[in-house]
Design an enzyme around this catalytic site. Sequence first.
Site, short mmCIF file in Angstrom:
data_model
loop_
_atom_site.label_atom_id
_atom_site.label_comp_id
_atom_site.label_asym_id
_atom_site.label_seq_id
_atom_site.Cartn_x
_atom_site.Cartn_y
_atom_site.Cartn_z
N GLU A 140 9.82 8.61 -16.79
CA GLU A 140 8.45 9.08 -16.88
C GLU A 140 7.60 8.75 -18.16
O GLU A 140 6.49 8.58 -18.58
CB GLU A 140 8.29 10.60 -16.38
CG GLU A 140 8.04 10.87 -15.30
CD GLU A 140 8.83 12.99 -15.27
OE1 GLU A 140 7.24 13.03 -14.95
OE2 GLU A 140 10.23 13.52 -14.86
N LYS A 156 16.11 22.42 -10.66
CA LYS A 156 15.13 20.59 -10.75
C LYS A 156 16.76 19.82 -11.55
O LYS A 156 17.31 20.24 -12.59
CB LYS A 156 14.12 21.26 -11.52
CG LYS A 156 12.85 21.68 -10.74
CD LYS A 156 12.76 20.36 -10.00
CE LYS A 156 11.98 19.45 -10.18
NZ LYS A 156 10.50 20.26 -11.22
N HIS A 207 0.65 -1.52 0.29
CA HIS A 207 -0.01 -0.26 0.05
C HIS A 207 1.10 1.39 -0.32
O HIS A 207 0.36 2.34 0.55
CB HIS A 207 -0.88 -0.21 0.80
CG HIS A 207 -1.48 -1.73 1.29
ND1 HIS A 207 -3.02 -1.64 0.69
CD2 HIS A 207 -1.45 -1.98 2.31
CE1 HIS A 207 -3.30 -2.55 1.14
NE2 HIS A 207 -2.50 -3.23 1.79
N SER A 238 14.83 22.23 -16.39
CA SER A 238 13.24 23.24 -16.30
C SER A 238 14.33 23.96 -16.68
O SER A 238 14.86 24.56 -16.70
CB SER A 238 13.15 22.70 -14.86
OG SER A 238 12.73 24.30 -14.94
#
Length: 459
Positions: free
Chosen positions: A291, A284, A157, A278
Amino acid sequence: MSKKAWGGRFEAQPEDWVDDFNASIDFDKNLIDQDIQGSIAHATMLANQHIISQDDAKTIIEGLKEIQVDAHQNKIEFKASLEDIHLNIEHELIQRVGEVGGKLHTGRSRNDQVATDMHLYTKEEVLEIIELIKSLQQTILKIANTHIDTIMPGYTHLQRAQPISFAHHIMTYFWMLERDKSRFQDSIKRIDISPLGAAALSGTTHPIDRHETQSLLNFSAIYENSLDAVSDRDYIVETLHNISLTMVHLSRFSEEIIFWSTDEAKFITLSDAFSTGSSIMPQKKNPDMAELIRGKVGRTTGHLMSMLVTLKGLPLAYNKDMQEDKEGLFDAIHTIKGSLKIFDGMLDTMTVNTDRLNETVTKDFSNATELADYLVSKNVPFRTAHEIVGKIVLDCINNGIYLLDVPLTDYQSYHQSIESDIYDYLKPENCLKRRKSYGSTGQDAVKHQLSVAEKLLKS
Ligand code: ARG
């Protein structure tokens, strides 16, 4: 507008925009090598069967080989008015060698021709995918071998559950990939079948030898039924499924990589070479590769659905709907090959933050089951032990401490059987050590698992 190969019975010709809609040349030019290979085998067989002369076959084959070379150097202008790769090549051949080029299409149809091309193409690509999967497994195994003793929280979980070995965790993906690989390997026997010579649908009156073209093209089997040969697209559905499931597995692994590389987790650091920045936030460093792989499952699953729906309700034998089998398959193959390669590089160059991982499990309650098991070893029924440990955990949470910080006197107030050996017992590395059951996360069991995996990869 070029003269149509099928123009004889027509009084009017489609306009260019209709041709554009009908054509597949934009994408089936991808099949140039397979198409030429199939045609060479067919011409060879026609000559050996005395259907055309050896001289004509030679002229045709030489012409085809030249076309292949020129096509790879972009010297041939493919035309939508010539529909597809088959008619474009045939047209080019006749332009180059004259009328004799028109003999190539004796005893065959574009229906068995396109099926042959697709079988050859799918087989080659699936074999490449298998090699890429093996390479990724190799990389996972290499990392696992150096992290048998690296401990991390195992989750259920997405809540910390029990301490596990980092090697054990990532080896799960090795086994998923092992099943993927075996599905691809198994599918070969349903891909590696020759449809050539089925012609349009019913076979042919010419004395062709389908077994000869089968063997010239290295197909290990032959379709027994000419209608089945030109209508079967099961192997494409199956390949799309195998690709989709492998991509689903890669997306699960991607999700972990993304989480592990957050500031919150810091379990791994991805190489700069496999990350991006970024345009506005200078600090970043984003896990874009993971992804993207996670995202690309959308398209591979979509291609599988689209093929299934295209085939649903199609009557025998060939229908133009089947032209829709190509773009999805080509894209799915391109996608999975890219994803496997990128994943391999991303894993191979990432840093596993061993200290951070080992430290995480000292600041959580992932050893709570161990405390319950300790009480069980003192003859306390497991249900009672569970209840006692639940209370201890609650008190710890309220006091901002962990199980290893609880003083012995406090422990003994919960249960008199708890002794000073509890502190060793609860250490994460000992939690692993005591797991001796087959396939478990204990160091010995993991070592055994790795040796089984090693042998599998070598076989
Ligand atoms: N471009 C077609 C396809 O990909 C080739 C077969 C065409 N056959 C036909 N009878 N129109 O399916």
